[in-house]
Scaffold this motif. Structure first.
Motif, PDB file in Angstrom:
ATOM      1  N   ALA A  43     -21.935  65.822 -37.914  1.00 48.42           N
ATOM      2  CA  ALA A  43     -20.991  66.240 -36.875  1.00 48.42           C
ATOM      3  C   ALA A  43     -20.030  65.106 -36.532  1.00 48.42           C
ATOM      4  O   ALA A  43     -18.823  65.340 -36.342  1.00 48.42           O
ATOM      5  CB  ALA A  43     -21.749  66.696 -35.635  1.00 48.42           C
ATOM      6  N   ALA A  44     -20.538  63.893 -36.464  1.00 48.76           N
ATOM      7  CA  ALA A  44     -19.687  62.751 -36.135  1.00 48.76           C
ATOM      8  C   ALA A  44     -18.669  62.475 -37.237  1.00 48.76           C
ATOM      9  O   ALA A  44     -17.509  62.148 -36.968  1.00 48.76           O
ATOM     10  CB  ALA A  44     -20.553  61.512 -35.899  1.00 48.76           C
ATOM     11  N   LEU A  45     -19.097  62.623 -38.487  1.00 44.41           N
ATOM     12  CA  LEU A  45     -18.212  62.324 -39.612  1.00 44.41           C
ATOM     13  C   LEU A  45     -17.184  63.416 -39.864  1.00 44.41           C
ATOM     14  O   LEU A  45     -16.170  63.167 -40.526  1.00 44.41           O
ATOM     15  CB  LEU A  45     -19.039  62.095 -40.877  1.00 44.41           C
ATOM     16  N   THR A  46     -17.449  64.617 -39.386  1.00 41.66           N
ATOM     17  CA  THR A  46     -16.523  65.725 -39.615  1.00 41.66           C
ATOM     18  C   THR A  46     -15.798  66.159 -38.337  1.00 41.66           C
ATOM     19  O   THR A  46     -15.052  67.139 -38.366  1.00 41.66           O
ATOM     20  CB  THR A  46     -17.271  66.940 -40.197  1.00 41.66           C
ATOM     21  N   ASP A  47     -15.981  65.425 -37.257  1.00 49.63           N
ATOM     22  CA  ASP A  47     -15.356  65.763 -35.974  1.00 49.63           C
ATOM     23  C   ASP A  47     -13.833  65.616 -36.084  1.00 49.63           C
ATOM     24  O   ASP A  47     -13.319  64.518 -36.319  1.00 49.63           O
ATOM     25  CB  ASP A  47     -15.897  64.828 -34.892  1.00 49.63           C
ATOM     26  N   ARG A  48     -13.122  66.708 -35.936  1.00 49.13           N
ATOM     27  CA  ARG A  48     -11.664  66.671 -36.074  1.00 49.13           C
ATOM     28  C   ARG A  48     -10.995  65.902 -34.941  1.00 49.13           C
ATOM     29  O   ARG A  48      -9.837  65.468 -35.076  1.00 49.13           O
ATOM     30  CB  ARG A  48     -11.113  68.099 -36.122  1.00 49.13           C
ATOM     31  N   LYS A  49     -11.684  65.747 -33.832  1.00 49.54           N
ATOM     32  CA  LYS A  49     -11.103  65.025 -32.702  1.00 49.54           C
ATOM     33  C   LYS A  49     -11.262  63.506 -32.852  1.00 49.54           C
ATOM     34  O   LYS A  49     -10.541  62.748 -32.201  1.00 49.54           O
ATOM     35  CB  LYS A  49     -11.769  65.480 -31.400  1.00 49.54           C
ATOM     36  N   ALA A  50     -12.180  63.072 -33.692  1.00 51.07           N
ATOM     37  CA  ALA A  50     -12.400  61.642 -33.890  1.00 51.07           C
ATOM     38  C   ALA A  50     -11.300  61.060 -34.766  1.00 51.07           C
ATOM     39  O   ALA A  50     -10.826  61.715 -35.702  1.00 51.07           O
ATOM     40  CB  ALA A  50     -13.762  61.401 -34.532  1.00 51.07           C
ATOM     41  N   THR A  51     -10.884  59.840 -34.477  1.00 55.82           N
ATOM     42  CA  THR A  51      -9.828  59.201 -35.253  1.00 55.82           C
ATOM     43  C   THR A  51     -10.375  58.701 -36.588  1.00 55.82           C
ATOM     44  O   THR A  51     -11.587  58.483 -36.750  1.00 55.82           O
ATOM     45  CB  THR A  51      -9.235  58.012 -34.502  1.00 55.82           C
ATOM     46  N   THR A 100     -12.287  60.196 -43.995  1.00 60.39           N
ATOM     47  CA  THR A 100     -11.098  60.042 -43.154  1.00 60.39           C
ATOM     48  C   THR A 100      -9.944  60.937 -43.592  1.00 60.39           C
ATOM     49  O   THR A 100      -9.027  61.200 -42.804  1.00 60.39           O
ATOM     50  CB  THR A 100     -10.623  58.581 -43.144  1.00 60.39           C
ATOM     51  N   ALA A 101      -9.983  61.412 -44.845  1.00 61.14           N
ATOM     52  CA  ALA A 101      -8.932  62.314 -45.331  1.00 61.14           C
ATOM     53  C   ALA A 101      -9.562  63.420 -46.169  1.00 61.14           C
ATOM     54  O   ALA A 101      -9.413  63.460 -47.390  1.00 61.14           O
ATOM     55  CB  ALA A 101      -7.901  61.540 -46.150  1.00 61.14           C
ATOM     56  N   PRO A 102     -10.295  64.338 -45.543  1.00 60.65           N
ATOM     57  CA  PRO A 102     -11.032  65.366 -46.295  1.00 60.65           C
ATOM     58  C   PRO A 102     -10.135  66.382 -46.994  1.00 60.65           C
ATOM     59  O   PRO A 102     -10.563  67.047 -47.939  1.00 60.65           O
ATOM     60  CB  PRO A 102     -11.894  66.037 -45.230  1.00 60.65           C
ATOM     61  N   ARG A 103      -8.920  66.568 -46.498  1.00 62.56           N
ATOM     62  CA  ARG A 103      -7.952  67.474 -47.118  1.00 62.56           C
ATOM     63  C   ARG A 103      -8.515  68.885 -47.305  1.00 62.56           C
ATOM     64  O   ARG A 103      -8.357  69.498 -48.352  1.00 62.56           O
ATOM     65  CB  ARG A 103      -7.447  66.905 -48.448  1.00 62.56           C
ATOM     66  N   GLY A 104      -9.184  69.363 -46.281  1.00 64.88           N
ATOM     67  CA  GLY A 104      -9.651  70.747 -46.277  1.00 64.88           C
ATOM     68  C   GLY A 104     -10.998  70.989 -46.922  1.00 64.88           C
ATOM     69  O   GLY A 104     -11.495  72.122 -46.896  1.00 64.88           O
ATOM     70  N   ARG A 105     -11.607  69.952 -47.495  1.00 67.75           N
ATOM     71  CA  ARG A 105     -12.913  70.149 -48.136  1.00 67.75           C
ATOM     72  C   ARG A 105     -14.045  69.851 -47.167  1.00 67.75           C
ATOM     73  O   ARG A 105     -13.890  69.074 -46.244  1.00 67.75           O
ATOM     74  CB  ARG A 105     -13.069  69.207 -49.336  1.00 67.75           C
ATOM     75  N   ALA A 107     -19.038  69.179 -50.313  1.00 64.66           N
ATOM     76  CA  ALA A 107     -18.280  69.479 -51.529  1.00 64.66           C
ATOM     77  C   ALA A 107     -17.589  68.226 -52.054  1.00 64.66           C
ATOM     78  O   ALA A 107     -17.537  67.991 -53.266  1.00 64.66           O
ATOM     79  CB  ALA A 107     -17.254  70.572 -51.256  1.00 64.66           C
ATOM     80  N   GLY A 108     -17.067  67.421 -51.145  1.00 67.65           N
ATOM     81  CA  GLY A 108     -16.402  66.190 -51.561  1.00 67.65           C
ATOM     82  C   GLY A 108     -17.363  65.211 -52.209  1.00 67.65           C
ATOM     83  O   GLY A 108     -17.047  64.593 -53.229  1.00 67.65           O
TER      84      GLY A 108
END
Length: 271
Positions: free
Chosen positions: A139-147, A176-181, A185-186
């Motif tokens: 959750a921390a690594l995929t949190d969209r609100k986190a910088t 930091t730049a998942p680009r929708g994945r 999957a990444g």
């Protein structure tokens, strides 16, 4: 990728391999610069469309890329990107996907040159297992609100000196730049690229208890015999696999007791 994009990526990968075969090329630096270009074109949609516009002359697009990047990246990176924009792409976004893949391959090549590719493969696999078993971390690594900087700092605290530098760079870019994945999957994509660098197939092996070195060698040899290619074993332990073993190669799953599998492998190798 389909059609023209697939052909363009294949040609670019050949050029990248030719470049990184040279001892004068810093593969890690190349990876970083390609990642920076990836971020630029992912962000600047209009520029990406111009560089992939089939109505524009290939040389004109290459000259534009050189003007934009020439003072920002090395000549090697600028030339590689210029070659990419000369090619035809089925979709403009395919160019960005290709650049990202080339950046990852360059980092894996740097690890391979340093004799650390096996470590990177294992670290990517183990990090994936940690993420899948820790919902708070995921959750921390995929949190969209986190910088991006906050996520990068978290990864440095997790991996730091515990992982190879190439692993840290690859995972940091992905997070930091998942680009929708999805993160899973990444990581799977990175693991496949790492295995491909050594022309190996990845087998995910889950056993009730850790395998001995002899068992690993026998299983690896058996799988190589079955699939006709060198295998890389990603090992996992799950006590629920009572007295047995589970092997997954791609979409194929092999179940059976360890003793039976090794005995069967021995028969196959002897035949």
């Amino acid at each position: 990728m389909n059609g023209a994009s697939r052909e363009a990526l294949a040609a670019a990968r050949e050029r990248l391999d030719a470049l990184t075969d040279s001892t004068s090329v810093d593969a890690a630096q190349l990876a970083g610069e390609l990642a920076a270009v990836t971020a630029l074109l992912d962000r600047e949609v209009s520029l990406r469309r111009v560089l992939t516009d089939p109505a524009q002359a290939a040389e004109a697009k290459a000259e534009l890329a050189q003007r934009l990047l020439g003072s920002q990246v090395s000549g090697t990176t600028a030339d590689l990107v210029s070659g990419l924009v000369r090619s035809r792409w089925s979709q403009s976004r395919d160019l960005v996907d290709a650049l990202e893949e080339l950046a990852n391959i360059a980092d894996l090549t740097a690890a391979q040159k340093a004799g650390a590719l096996d470590d990177v493969e294992d670290e990517l696999f183990r990090f994936g297992r940690i993420v899948s078993s820790n919902t708070e971390l995921r959750a921390a690594l995929t949190d969209r609100k986190a910088t991006a900087s906050a996520k990068g700092e978290l990864l440095r605290s997790l991996l730091g000196s515990r992982a190879d530098a190439a692993t840290v760079r690859l995972v940091t870019r992905l997070v930091t730049a998942p680009r929708g994945r999805s993160l899973e999957a990444g990581l799977e994509s990175l693991s496949k690229l790492a295995a491909e660098r050594r022309d190996r197939v990845v087998a995910v092996v889950t056993s009730a208890v850790p395998l001995s070195d002899a068992q690993k060698r026998r299983l690896g040899a058996a799988l190589a015999k079955l699939y006709g290619r060198q295998m890389h074993l990603n090992l996992d332990v799950d006590p629920e696999v009572v007295g047995g073993i589970r092997v997954q190669v791609g979409d194929e799953v092999i179940n059976g007791s360890l003793a039976d599998r090794i005995e069967d492998a021995a028969r196959r190798m002897a035949s």
